[in-house]
Scaffold this motif. Structure first.
Motif, mmCIF file in Angstrom:
data_model
loop_
_atom_site.group_PDB
_atom_site.id
_atom_site.type_symbol
_atom_site.label_atom_id
_atom_site.label_comp_id
_atom_site.label_asym_id
_atom_site.label_seq_id
_atom_site.Cartn_x
_atom_site.Cartn_y
_atom_site.Cartn_z
ATOM 1 N N HIS A 44 -4.461 -1.054 10.572
ATOM 2 C CA HIS A 44 -4.897 0.098 11.359
ATOM 3 C C HIS A 44 -3.910 0.444 12.482
ATOM 4 O O HIS A 44 -3.962 1.550 13.014
ATOM 5 N N ALA A 58 -3.726 2.711 17.749
ATOM 6 C CA ALA A 58 -4.474 3.069 16.548
ATOM 7 C C ALA A 58 -5.315 4.296 16.852
ATOM 8 O O ALA A 58 -5.647 4.565 18.014
ATOM 9 N N PHE A 82 -8.903 6.046 15.267
ATOM 10 C CA PHE A 82 -10.025 5.873 14.346
ATOM 11 C C PHE A 82 -10.833 7.168 14.299
ATOM 12 O O PHE A 82 -11.127 7.761 15.337
ATOM 13 N N SER A 95 -10.461 -3.633 15.101
ATOM 14 C CA SER A 95 -10.409 -3.249 13.686
ATOM 15 C C SER A 95 -11.619 -3.780 12.924
ATOM 16 O O SER A 95 -12.180 -3.095 12.051
ATOM 17 N N GLN A 145 -14.218 -1.340 10.942
ATOM 18 C CA GLN A 145 -14.534 -1.506 9.532
ATOM 19 C C GLN A 145 -16.034 -1.678 9.322
ATOM 20 O O GLN A 145 -16.616 -1.129 8.379
ATOM 21 N N ALA A 152 -9.075 4.741 9.690
ATOM 22 C CA ALA A 152 -7.877 4.849 10.530
ATOM 23 C C ALA A 152 -7.118 6.122 10.174
ATOM 24 O O ALA A 152 -7.081 6.529 9.015
ATOM 25 N N HIS A 210 -3.458 7.026 10.827
ATOM 26 C CA HIS A 210 -2.133 6.663 11.337
ATOM 27 C C HIS A 210 -1.309 7.874 11.750
ATOM 28 O O HIS A 210 -0.533 7.814 12.702
#
Length: 216
Positions: free
Chosen positions: A21, A31, A33, A93, A97, A103, A105
Motif C-alpha cells: 500500500h 499511502a 486509501f 494497512s 484491509q 489503496a 498509489h
C-alpha cells in the motif's frame, strides 16, 4: 534493530516490498486509501488515530470525502524514515484491509516550491518570516504543521529568468503515466537526470520537475 534507527534508502525499499500500500516520499513513506463511503473512511481515520496513540507515533493524515491520505516520518529523527514508521504503516494497512479499503498509489504526490538563487541565505529569513515557516538544517523551509508545500532554494550562479518552479514528487512506479500524459500534451521533457527527475517545460517556457525516489 532499535525502533529509533534511521533507515537507509535500500532498507526502506526492502521494507516496502512487504507493504504494497505504501510508497517512498521525500523524507517519509505515504499511502492513499479510498473507501466505498465517507463513513468507512472516517472509521479508518479513527483506527489510525487509535494506533498512533498506542504507538505514540503520529502520522500526518488528511481526510477528503472517501479518501484518507497518510504520510509518516520520524520528526524526532530529523524527518527521516525509521522502523517505527514501518511498524505504523503495517498496522494501518492491516486495518485498511480489514475494512475493505483499497489503496490508490497513483494519488500519492508531494509538491514543493523551488526558487533559484545565487545567494539563498540572503532571502531564506525573509521567506520564513513571511510564511511563518521553520528553517531546516538543509536551508529548506517547512510549514510547522506540514499542511502547506515546503520551499527549497536551488543555488545557482545563473538563475533562470523564471526563478520559480515546482517539484512534483510521484512514486517511481506511477511516474511513467504522468510523463506519458505530458508527452501527449506536447510538453518538452528533459530526461537527462531520469529517473531521479525529469524537467518539463510548458508551451510558454514555464518549468516544473517530475521527481521520484529513484537514484537519489
Amino acid at each position: 534493530m532499535n525502533n529509533q534507527d534511521v533507515l537507509g534508502k535500500q532498507q526502506i525499499s526492502d521494507y516496502l516490498k512487504d507493504l504494497p500500500h505504501w510508497r517512498e516520499a521525500p523524507g517519509a513513506i505515504a499511502a492513499v486509501f479510498q473507501a466505498k463511503t465517507s463513513a468507512v473512511a472516517i472509521e479508518l481515520l479513527g483506527e489510525i488515530a487509535r494506533i498512533a496513540e498506542v504507538d505514540q507515533h503520529h502520522p500526518d493524515v488528511d481526510w477528503r470525502y472517501n479518501k484518507i491520505f497518510v504520510t509518516t516520518t520520524s520528526h524526532d529523527a530529523g524527518g527521516a524514515v525509521t522502523t517505527r514508521d514501518i511498524a505504523l504503516a503495517s498496522k494501518i494497512s492491516e486495518r485498511a484491509q480489514a475494512l475493505g479499503v483499497a489503496a490508490r498509489h497513483e494519488l500519492i504526490a508531494t509538491v514543493e516550491v523551488c526558487i533559484d538563487s545565487d545567494d539563498p541565505q540572503r532571502i531564506v529569513p525573509q521567506w520564513a518570516a513571511g510564511l511563518g515557516y521553520r528553517v531546516m538544517d538543509d536551508g529548506s523551509l517547512v510549514d510547522p504543521d506540514r499542511r502547506l508545500p515546503a520551499i527549497w532554494f536551488q543555488e545557482t550562479v545563473s538563475p533562470n529568468p523564471n526563478r520559480f518552479h515546482l517539484d512534483i514528487w510521484k512514486p517511481y512506479s506511477e511516474s511513467s503515466v504522468v510523463l506519458d500524459t505530458l508527452r501527449d500534451q506536447e510538453a518538452v521533457l528533459d530526461d537527462q537526470e531520469a529517473p531521479s527527475f525529469v524537467v518539463a517545460t510548458d508551451r510558454q517556457g514555464n518549468r516544473f520537475c517530475i521527481c521520484t525516489e529513484r537514484d537519489r
